[in-house]
Scaffold this motif. Structure first.
Motif, short mmCIF file in Angstrom:
data_model
loop_
_atom_site.label_atom_id
_atom_site.label_comp_id
_atom_site.label_asym_id
_atom_site.label_seq_id
_atom_site.Cartn_x
_atom_site.Cartn_y
_atom_site.Cartn_z
N PRO A 123 0.83 -1.20 0.00
CA PRO A 123 0.00 0.00 0.00
C PRO A 123 0.87 1.25 0.00
O PRO A 123 1.99 1.26 0.51
CB PRO A 123 -0.80 -0.12 1.30
N ALA A 124 0.34 2.34 -0.60
CA ALA A 124 1.13 3.56 -0.76
C ALA A 124 1.51 4.17 0.59
O ALA A 124 2.52 4.87 0.69
CB ALA A 124 0.35 4.57 -1.59
N ARG A 125 0.71 3.93 1.63
CA ARG A 125 1.01 4.49 2.95
C ARG A 125 0.28 3.69 4.01
O ARG A 125 -0.63 2.94 3.72
CB ARG A 125 0.59 5.95 3.02
N GLN A 126 0.71 3.86 5.23
CA GLN A 126 0.03 3.25 6.36
C GLN A 126 -1.22 4.05 6.70
O GLN A 126 -1.19 5.27 6.70
CB GLN A 126 0.97 3.19 7.57
N VAL A 127 -2.30 3.35 6.98
CA VAL A 127 -3.56 4.02 7.33
C VAL A 127 -4.08 3.41 8.62
O VAL A 127 -3.72 2.29 9.00
CB VAL A 127 -4.61 3.87 6.20
N PRO A 128 -4.96 4.14 9.35
CA PRO A 128 -5.54 3.58 10.58
C PRO A 128 -6.35 2.32 10.31
O PRO A 128 -6.85 2.11 9.20
CB PRO A 128 -6.43 4.73 11.09
N ALA A 183 -8.10 6.74 0.20
CA ALA A 183 -8.03 5.36 0.68
C ALA A 183 -9.24 5.10 1.56
O ALA A 183 -9.57 5.90 2.43
CB ALA A 183 -6.74 5.11 1.45
N VAL A 184 -9.91 3.98 1.32
CA VAL A 184 -11.08 3.62 2.12
C VAL A 184 -10.99 2.15 2.50
O VAL A 184 -10.48 1.31 1.74
CB VAL A 184 -12.41 3.87 1.36
N TRP A 185 -11.46 1.86 3.70
CA TRP A 185 -11.71 0.48 4.10
C TRP A 185 -13.15 0.15 3.73
O TRP A 185 -14.05 0.97 3.89
CB TRP A 185 -11.54 0.31 5.61
N MET A 186 -13.37 -1.07 3.26
CA MET A 186 -14.72 -1.50 2.89
C MET A 186 -14.91 -2.96 3.27
O MET A 186 -13.95 -3.75 3.30
CB MET A 186 -14.96 -1.35 1.38
N ARG A 187 -16.15 -3.32 3.55
CA ARG A 187 -16.57 -4.73 3.65
C ARG A 187 -18.09 -4.76 3.57
O ARG A 187 -18.77 -3.78 3.91
CB ARG A 187 -16.09 -5.37 4.96
N ALA A 188 -18.63 -5.88 3.14
CA ALA A 188 -20.07 -6.05 3.13
C ALA A 188 -20.60 -5.97 4.55
O ALA A 188 -19.94 -6.38 5.51
CB ALA A 188 -20.45 -7.38 2.49
N VAL A 189 -21.81 -5.43 4.71
CA VAL A 189 -22.37 -5.21 6.04
C VAL A 189 -22.87 -6.50 6.69
O VAL A 189 -23.29 -6.49 7.85
CB VAL A 189 -23.50 -4.17 6.01
N GLY A 190 -22.81 -7.60 5.96
CA GLY A 190 -23.22 -8.89 6.51
C GLY A 190 -22.61 -10.01 5.70
O GLY A 190 -21.98 -9.78 4.66
N PRO A 191 -22.76 -11.27 6.14
CA PRO A 191 -22.19 -12.41 5.42
C PRO A 191 -22.75 -12.53 4.01
O PRO A 191 -23.93 -12.27 3.77
CB PRO A 191 -22.59 -13.61 6.29
#
Length: 289
Positions: A123-128, A183-191
């Motif tokens: 990744p281009a940089r460290q993110v929280p 930069a964004v974190w993403m994930r589906a809101v459920g299984p």
């Protein structure tokens, strides 16, 4: 219709087969003027994947958005079996709505095989970490006090949890100093279940949600009154490793150029261990309103 947005996404990607190599997808009736491009791309990839050997996952897709789709009107996906080779399978998909072609996609599937070497860019940089960041809806509420009714409805229907690694900019002075990166974190809101094709198509859906942000960041706030009408023109993805779209992934995005009413954006998707999963490139049209 199920109530959970992740279940609705799985349902949206569960196409009806109406003939050999012909599938029909729902297009929900929503307030948007046109069908979300990620939905069309995800459904088109589902139709291509349904005609291939499950042991050959997709490794790349190249697509063009030709016309805006109409919400509430079904979309028919016609699959052409271009090639079935010993290692690779190629499919071409045409999406038709009310007799007009609105989208074209070519996808290539590859039988997994051992490689002689491996490398990747980090990744281009460290993110929280994502847990330390507010959701997109909460960040907008912190600035506006509350979400407009239309945005509140959209937030409740959103199948992905989106968390920006950088604070959203609202002040024109901050915007003028910003680089075309996001930069964004993403994930589906459920299984999403255990079908790898569903996860691949769900991430394809998500890949169109924030990528053009990188083009807009030096120009205007990402959320609020828009100064530009924006539309995706084309979309390309390369899938490098298996993944789950219901686990956190980092979408590292940048725009190398914007000129002539078009902006180019590139994205790299990583898992939490820093392994690159997917590469994405998209060009968008930007017209002042």
């Amino acid at each position: 219709m199920t109530a959970n947005p992740a279940e609705r996404l799985v349902d949206l990607l569960d196409l009806e087969q109406i003939e050999v190599d012909i599938f029909r997808g729902r297009s929900p009736e929503e307030s948007a003027q046109r069908v979300f491009g990620g939905q069309v791309a995800g459904q088109a990839l589902v139709s291509a994947g349904r005609t291939t050997d499950p042991g050959r996952p997709v490794h790349s897709l190249h697509a063009y958005f030709l016309r805006p789709g109409r919400p509430g009107v079904p979309i028919v996906y016609q699959v052409e079996r271009v090639r079935d080779g010993r290692s690779f399978t190629t499919r071409r998909v045409t999406a038709v709505q009310q007799g007009r072609t609105i989208f074209n996609l070519t996808a290539s599937f590859h039988k997994p095989e051992p490689g002689g070497f491996t490398h990747q860019l980090p990744p281009a940089r460290q993110v929280p970490e994502p847990e330390s960041l507010p959701s997109l809806a909460d960040e907008i509420r912190s600035h506006l006090g509350e979400l407009p009714e239309e945005w509140e409805l959209l937030a409740r229907r959103q199948p992905f949890d989106i968390r920006y690694a950088d604070r959203l900019r609202w002040d024109p002075r901050e915007i003028a100093e910003a680089e075309p990166r996001s930069a964004v974190w993403m994930r589906a809101v459920g299984p999403l279940g255990d079908d790898p094709l569903v996860h691949t198509c769900a991430l394809t859906y998500a890949s169109d949600m924030t990528l053009l942000d990188a083009v807009r960041i030096p120009v205007e706030p990402l959320w609020g009154q828009r100064g530009f009408d924006m539309a995706s023109l084309d979309h390309a993805m390369w899938f490098h490793r298996p993944f789950r779209a219901d686990e956190w992934f980092l979408y590292d995005q940048e725009s190398p150029i914007a000129t002539g009413g078009r902006g180019l954006a590139r994205g790299r998707i990583y898992d939490r261990e820093g392994r690159m999963l997917v590469s994405v490139v998209q060009e968008g049209l930007f017209r002042a309103v």
